[in-house]
Design a protein around this motif. Structure first.
Motif, PDB file in Angstrom:
ATOM      1  N   PRO A 226       7.545 -17.583  24.475  1.00  0.00           N
ATOM      2  CA  PRO A 226       8.020 -16.897  23.263  1.00  0.00           C
ATOM      3  C   PRO A 226       7.495 -17.537  21.968  1.00  0.00           C
ATOM      4  O   PRO A 226       7.587 -16.941  20.901  1.00  0.00           O
ATOM      5  N   LYS A 227       6.933 -18.746  22.085  1.00  0.00           N
ATOM      6  CA  LYS A 227       6.372 -19.380  20.879  1.00  0.00           C
ATOM      7  C   LYS A 227       4.924 -18.933  20.639  1.00  0.00           C
ATOM      8  O   LYS A 227       4.279 -19.401  19.702  1.00  0.00           O
TER       9      LYS A 227
ATOM     10  N   ILE B 235       3.462 -18.095  33.354  1.00  0.00           N
ATOM     11  CA  ILE B 235       3.542 -16.731  33.912  1.00  0.00           C
ATOM     12  C   ILE B 235       4.361 -16.774  35.206  1.00  0.00           C
ATOM     13  O   ILE B 235       5.279 -15.975  35.407  1.00  0.00           O
ATOM     14  N   ARG B 236       4.038 -17.741  36.081  1.00  0.00           N
ATOM     15  CA  ARG B 236       4.776 -17.857  37.345  1.00  0.00           C
ATOM     16  C   ARG B 236       6.271 -18.080  37.073  1.00  0.00           C
ATOM     17  O   ARG B 236       7.134 -17.410  37.629  1.00  0.00           O
ATOM     18  N   ASP B 237       6.567 -19.009  36.142  1.00  0.00           N
ATOM     19  CA  ASP B 237       7.968 -19.345  35.870  1.00  0.00           C
ATOM     20  C   ASP B 237       8.737 -18.175  35.249  1.00  0.00           C
ATOM     21  O   ASP B 237       9.904 -17.964  35.552  1.00  0.00           O
ATOM     22  N   VAL B 238       8.070 -17.418  34.392  1.00  0.00           N
ATOM     23  CA  VAL B 238       8.781 -16.307  33.750  1.00  0.00           C
ATOM     24  C   VAL B 238       9.099 -15.223  34.783  1.00  0.00           C
ATOM     25  O   VAL B 238      10.159 -14.583  34.735  1.00  0.00           O
ATOM     26  N   ILE B 239       8.210 -15.060  35.763  1.00  0.00           N
ATOM     27  CA  ILE B 239       8.476 -14.061  36.810  1.00  0.00           C
ATOM     28  C   ILE B 239       9.657 -14.520  37.676  1.00  0.00           C
ATOM     29  O   ILE B 239      10.549 -13.745  37.999  1.00  0.00           O
TER      30      ILE B 239
ATOM     31  N   LYS C 137      12.898 -15.318  34.813  1.00  0.00           N
ATOM     32  CA  LYS C 137      13.205 -14.266  33.824  1.00  0.00           C
ATOM     33  C   LYS C 137      14.142 -14.781  32.714  1.00  0.00           C
ATOM     34  O   LYS C 137      15.227 -14.232  32.494  1.00  0.00           O
ATOM     35  N   PRO C 138      13.741 -15.823  31.996  1.00  0.00           N
ATOM     36  CA  PRO C 138      14.641 -16.370  30.965  1.00  0.00           C
ATOM     37  C   PRO C 138      14.877 -15.358  29.842  1.00  0.00           C
ATOM     38  O   PRO C 138      13.912 -14.730  29.378  1.00  0.00           O
ATOM     39  N   PRO C 139      16.117 -15.182  29.430  1.00  0.00           N
ATOM     40  CA  PRO C 139      16.407 -14.153  28.408  1.00  0.00           C
ATOM     41  C   PRO C 139      15.618 -14.386  27.117  1.00  0.00           C
ATOM     42  O   PRO C 139      15.276 -13.433  26.429  1.00  0.00           O
TER      43      PRO C 139
END
Ligand code: 13P
Ligand code: SF4
Length: 313
Positions: free
Chosen positions: A87-88, A278-282, A285-287
């Protein structure tokens, strides 16, 4: 360059997750080569915005680019779940044009149409009459039929538009710019032209006018890509972020040579996105990585984006 095992493993892990979770992964031309290689689609801001108009058959979108691009996709796809790996990953130029600067300029020039570059955040977009990208800015401004427009935030893109259309642009803010593209200088390009006299020089309209003036072609990232794909020439000096040079080398290659106008033209904000993120967000799914645009703002911004599509179809 041979790929390290770690990179390949991560790419494979993401590709598996992408399939099992029905994820769509669009990426901008400035993303790292390892992200470009696993993206479902690569493009410039206009191509990525146009994608957003189409039906995307996915349960989730992981948008690899900077904030304003992901927001544009969210504005045009209000029902989609869109995550950004970091998000940054924010575009500093978009931050130079907060909503209040636009409303002030509108109050000072109530009769002028407001044209904003997509490199703006949703709140500013909501104040525009029409949006534009580097690929269609001149076309949009010409189609408005006005001899003067409010234009922001990029002053160099504004100068490019003035030169191509003869329409006067009133800058909003006074001097918005891209921290990466203003670092190109004409002397370096002239030096490269001396070294490679048969090379074609292509630069982005976010470069200073002095740089645009020594170039053969001024174009958006994907327009540059298509130009070099179709060209019979063999050498090209590329004046934009290095990610596009990576894409040209990988997709075109052959007997064509791509010479970066600067090896250090790296957008650190774009490069905040990584395979790990990318792997971690999938998985998580952090808000805070979910792109949210309040509907009252999205509705107005959508109108300005749709006006751009309408004026340029
Ligand atoms: P393009 O739309 O030409 O890809 O440009 C986006 C951008 O951020 C340029 O710095
Ligand atoms: Fe923003 Fe410049 Fe990076 Fe493009 S290259 S995202 S305009 S900072």
């Amino acid at each position: 360059m041979p790929k390290g095992n770690g990179v390949r493993k991560l790419q494979e892990e993401i590709l598996k997750l992408k399939k099992s979770e029905n994820i769509f992964l669009p990426a901008h031309n400035y993303q790292t080569p390892e992200i470009q290689e696993i993206a479902d689609v690569l493009g410039d801001s206009l191509e990525l915005a146009k994608l957003a108009q189409k039906e995307i058959d996915a349960d989730l979108i992981v948008f690899c680019g900077v904030d304003f691009m992901a927001e544009t996709m969210a504005i045009l796809n209000p029902d989609a779940e869109i995550f950004i790996p970091d998000p940054k990953a924010q575009c500093p130029m978009a931050l130079m044009c907060p909503k209040n600067i636009v409303t002030k300029a509108k109050a000072e020039h109530p009769d002028l149409p407001v044209v904003l570059y997509v490199n703006t955040l949703a709140e500013a977009k909501a104040e525009a009459d029409v949006m534009c990208t580097s690929a269609n800015a001149a076309k949009v401004v010409k189609a408005l039929g006005s001899d003067k427009v409010l234009f922001g935030p990029d002053a160099n893109l504004a100068a490019h538009v003035e030169k191509k259309t003869g329409v006067k642009t009133v800058p909003v803010p006074e001097d918005g710019y891209c921290i990466v593209h203003v670092r190109f200088i004409p002397e370096n390009i002239l030096e490269l032209k001396n070294k490679y006299p048969d090379a074609v020089v292509l630069v982005h309209p976010e470069c200073d006018m002095e740089v645009q003036e020594v170039a053969d072609v001024v174009a958006s990232t994907s327009q540059m890509l298509n130009y070099v794909k179709d060209s019979k020439e063999k050498k090209f000096i590329i004046g934009t972020e290095i990610g596009l040079v990576d894409r040209m080398r990988r997709e075109i290659g052959g007997d064509k040579t791509f010479i970066p106008a600067s090896e250090t033209a790296i957008c650190r904000n774009m490069k905040r996105n990584t395979l790990e993120k990318i792997r971690d967000v999938i998985i998580n799914k952090p808000p805070e990585n979910l792109i949210k645009v309040p509907e009252n703002i999205a509705e107005k911004a959508r109108t300005a984006l749709e006006a751009m599509f309408e004026l340029t179809k």
